[in-house]
Enzyme design. Structure first.
Site, mmCIF file in Angstrom:
data_model
loop_
_atom_site.group_PDB
_atom_site.id
_atom_site.type_symbol
_atom_site.label_atom_id
_atom_site.label_comp_id
_atom_site.label_asym_id
_atom_site.label_seq_id
_atom_site.Cartn_x
_atom_site.Cartn_y
_atom_site.Cartn_z
ATOM 1 N N LYS A 43 0.830 -1.214 0.000
ATOM 2 C CA LYS A 43 0.000 0.000 0.000
ATOM 3 C C LYS A 43 0.864 1.262 0.000
ATOM 4 C CE LYS A 43 -2.021 1.983 4.029
ATOM 5 N NZ LYS A 43 -1.429 3.271 4.082
ATOM 6 N N ASN A 44 1.870 1.285 0.860
ATOM 7 C CA ASN A 44 2.619 2.529 1.016
ATOM 8 C C ASN A 44 3.695 2.727 -0.048
ATOM 9 O OD1 ASN A 44 0.963 3.225 3.058
ATOM 10 N ND2 ASN A 44 2.382 2.677 4.711
ATOM 11 N N ASP A 57 4.021 0.943 12.274
ATOM 12 C CA ASP A 57 2.868 0.210 11.714
ATOM 13 C C ASP A 57 2.793 -1.234 12.208
ATOM 14 O OD1 ASP A 57 2.171 2.403 10.198
ATOM 15 O OD2 ASP A 57 3.304 1.751 8.452
ATOM 16 N N CYS A 87 -5.424 8.299 8.626
ATOM 17 C CA CYS A 87 -5.709 7.767 9.954
ATOM 18 C C CYS A 87 -5.379 8.793 11.027
ATOM 19 C CB CYS A 87 -4.900 6.493 10.173
ATOM 20 S SG CYS A 87 -5.420 5.179 9.078
ATOM 21 N N ARG A 105 -3.430 10.312 2.538
ATOM 22 C CA ARG A 105 -2.292 11.195 2.787
ATOM 23 C C ARG A 105 -1.622 11.662 1.505
ATOM 24 N NH1 ARG A 105 -2.614 13.272 7.256
ATOM 25 N NH2 ARG A 105 -0.491 14.035 7.120
HETATM 26 N N1 EPU Z 1 5.553 15.076 10.694
HETATM 27 C C1 EPU Z 1 5.515 16.420 10.994
HETATM 28 N N2 EPU Z 1 5.436 17.297 9.950
HETATM 29 C C2 EPU Z 1 5.382 16.891 8.653
HETATM 30 C C3 EPU Z 1 5.423 15.504 8.366
HETATM 31 C C4 EPU Z 1 5.494 14.614 9.420
HETATM 32 O O1 EPU Z 1 5.561 16.827 12.167
HETATM 33 O O2 EPU Z 1 5.308 17.737 7.754
HETATM 34 C C5 EPU Z 1 5.601 14.093 11.803
HETATM 35 C C6 EPU Z 1 4.308 13.295 11.926
HETATM 36 O O3 EPU Z 1 3.317 13.992 12.630
HETATM 37 C C7 EPU Z 1 4.796 12.049 12.630
HETATM 38 C C8 EPU Z 1 6.215 11.863 12.073
HETATM 39 O O4 EPU Z 1 6.586 13.121 11.535
HETATM 40 O O5 EPU Z 1 4.860 12.297 14.010
HETATM 41 C C9 EPU Z 1 6.342 10.791 11.019
HETATM 42 O O6 EPU Z 1 5.379 10.991 10.015
HETATM 43 P P1 EPU Z 1 5.613 10.578 8.489
HETATM 44 O O7 EPU Z 1 5.563 11.797 7.666
HETATM 45 O O8 EPU Z 1 6.815 9.718 8.423
HETATM 46 O O9 EPU Z 1 4.336 9.697 8.213
HETATM 47 P P2 EPU Z 1 3.442 9.697 6.919
HETATM 48 O O10 EPU Z 1 4.259 9.873 5.714
HETATM 49 O O11 EPU Z 1 2.265 10.580 7.117
HETATM 50 C C10 EPU Z 1 3.690 7.153 6.426
HETATM 51 C C11 EPU Z 1 2.755 5.984 6.282
HETATM 52 C C12 EPU Z 1 2.227 5.556 7.631
HETATM 53 C C13 EPU Z 1 3.403 5.196 8.519
HETATM 54 C C14 EPU Z 1 4.364 6.396 8.608
HETATM 55 C C15 EPU Z 1 5.607 6.101 9.414
HETATM 56 C C16 EPU Z 1 1.780 6.311 4.127
HETATM 57 C C17 EPU Z 1 0.580 6.644 3.324
HETATM 58 N N3 EPU Z 1 1.644 6.369 5.433
HETATM 59 O O12 EPU Z 1 2.896 8.207 6.957
HETATM 60 O O13 EPU Z 1 1.453 4.399 7.411
HETATM 61 O O14 EPU Z 1 2.936 4.855 9.794
HETATM 62 O O15 EPU Z 1 4.760 6.795 7.288
HETATM 63 O O16 EPU Z 1 6.298 5.034 8.883
HETATM 64 O O17 EPU Z 1 2.824 5.952 3.601
HETATM 65 C C18 EPU Z 1 -0.458 3.060 7.529
HETATM 66 O O18 EPU Z 1 -0.011 2.469 6.527
HETATM 67 O O19 EPU Z 1 -1.480 2.684 8.124
HETATM 68 C C19 EPU Z 1 0.228 4.256 8.002
HETATM 69 C C20 EPU Z 1 -0.279 5.052 8.919
#
Ligand code: EPU
Length: 459
Positions: free
Chosen positions: A44-45, A330, A140, A116
């Protein structure tokens, strides 16, 4: 010569996802250990982001193989449709994409459903149209999930941002992106991918410092490199990207979903069963596999998958979630279900998202023995960026926890699998909010049933 359109309307793998409403539920109860073989779907990701990265390329055609039939794809493809992207999905799990311009700059969710990745369309749409109106990302609710790193990156590349209630109005200050050097305050997965896509189209050298290196990101790096973009990664996780116009390779393969792979391993171990998880890859699971080995799990690694089997009583453990290659956030949700079946006290310290334990509060409501405690205080001597904040980010699980009856609500996608796994250890529960589950897991009920689980989908 005009190219023939390749859209069709006949095959729709997302029909079931759309049929699921807030009243739909899954019934699950204990029916003995799970046995058998299960296939892991495409990640998915990776899939949604690589689809967007492909749109950054020059005119051509790209075939993406091993597409998972999950709601996340449906949502992402609906954004593509709105942009006028020509694509065709085939029953053999391939997606044919025609890479061209976009008909309009609107990257807007057309229903209450969102995800996202809307923000990742910024690069390709701005590159081709000079402006983009982008729905703010949804997804989420596991913490605040700010987008400040993305926005700071946009500005560094010369993107002007106007913020509205539910969307961002983006324009290019000059005609094209200007090369940038960005230091991420935290190695964010989404921000790394977003800025990497933009840098890959930007003439000159851009640098993303403190980048994330999750396997899905390295797959994107590999595909862009195969497409002619020079990307170096140094020892400190800094990406040095020499971008410019590039044509994306013709065929892209989606890696197996490592979260799904691990989750099936947990389903096997928690029910004291034995499952061969086809396509699970050791490379992507090094730390989580060793956590399971430390607990006493049976694990056999083969070129085409991993066998997870119960050998003896499993030991409780302490785990801290980290960015890759640490133990992934995750994975903590399925893991906690296994920990609930161990004799003694386990601990999970969640350091990526500040509010990712709501599902344990749900599970507490059906626990008839044992104890689950969610705390705000970090464990001693463990550095944590949430230190001093009042975030419920530490869970103590004192097992074994017997699971009785009740109705449970899914709060987020990964919690969905955790609650389902809890369900097949319980006396009988109904799980609501399953649209979230179907966003990330393909044929989840059918797969569970094929392994012997007593689960039923009621739409
Ligand atoms: N963060 C910030 N500012 C930003 C971006 C992120 O403060 O501009 C913080 C977030 O709030 C969090 C941390 O940085 O505390 C990490 O967030 P990240 O950006 O890495 O997460 P994401 O890209 O939104 C993806 C996956 C998530 C997975 C995380 C961490 C996707 C669509 N989602 O989210 O997957 O948990 O990376 O590995 O790729 C899932 O698959 O169910 C899922 C939630």
């Amino acid at each position: 010569m005009r190219e023939k359109k390749i859209s069709n309307k006949i095959f729709d793998p997302f029909e079931n996802f759309r049929l699921i409403t807030e009243n739909s539920y899954i019934e699950a109860r204990y029916n003995g250990p799970l046995y058998g073989v299960v296939d892991v779907a495409g990640a998915k990701n990776m899939v949604t982001k690589i689809l967007i990265a492909a749109l950054s390329g020059e005119t051509g055609k790209v075939k993406i193989r091993n597409i998972p039939w999950i709601g996340e794809m449906d949502i992402t493809l609906s954004l593509c449709k709105r942009l006028g992207v020509d694509f065709k999905i085939n029953p053999d799990k391939t997606l044919e994409l025609k890479i061209d311009g976009f008909k309009n700059p609107e990257v807007r969710f057309d229903s209450y459903l969102g995800n996202r990745v809307s923000l990742l369309f910024a690069g390709p749409v701005l590159y081709k149209l000079g402006k983009a109106n982008i729905s703010k990302p949804k997804g989420c609710e596991i913490g605040e999930r700010k987008i400040d790193f993305h926005l700071a990156g946009f500005q560094a590349f010369g993107i002007k941002i106007k913020e509205y209630d539910d969307y961002l109005g983006l324009t290019l200050k000059h005609k094209e992106f200007k090369p940038a050097t960005i230091t991420l305050p935290f190695p964010s997965v989404g921000a790394t991918e977003n800025l990497l896509i933009i840098a890959s189209m930007t003439k000159g050298v851009s640098v993303i410092k403190n980048a994330a290196i999750e396997p899905e990101i390295l797959e994107m790096v590999k595909i862009l490199q195969k497409s002619g973009v020079s990307i170096k990664i140094d020892a400190n996780r800094n990406f040095i990207i020499k971008g410019g116009p590039h044509k994306i390779i013709d065929v892209i393969d989606i890696m197996p979903d490592r979260v799904e792979a691990f989750s099936w391993g947990i389903a096997a171990l928690s029910t004291k069963g034995d499952i061969f998880v086809k396509y699970a890859q050791q490379d992507h699971l090094l730390t989580p596999l060793s956590v399971l080995l430390d607990m006493g799990a049976g694990i056999e690694i083969y070129p085409d998958g991993i066998r997870f089997f119960y050998k003896k009583n499993l030991k409780p453990i302490k785990v801290t979630t980290q960015t890759y290659p640490g133990f992934p956030t995750d994975f903590q949700q399925p893991l906690s279900i296994l920990l609930s079946q161990c004799n003694g006290i386990s601990q999970i310290h969640e350091t990526i998202f500040e509010n990712r334990f709501r599902y344990l509060e749900r599970i507490k409501t059906i626990a008839t023995s044992g104890r689950i405690e969610i705390m705000n205080t970090c464990p001693k001597n463990e550095p944590c960026r949430f230190y001093g904040y009042n975030y419920p980010h530490v869970a103590k699980i004192n097992g074994p926890i017997c699971l009785g009856k009740g109705d449970l609500q899914i709060d987020d996608l990964r919690a969905g699998f955790a609650l389902l796994n809890a369900g097949i250890l319980s006396e009988g529960i109904k799980i609501y909010g399953i649209k979230l589950l179907y966003r990330g897991y393909e044929n989840i009920v059918e797969k569970m049933q094929s392994l012997g689980a007593d689960v039923k989908l009621v739409i």
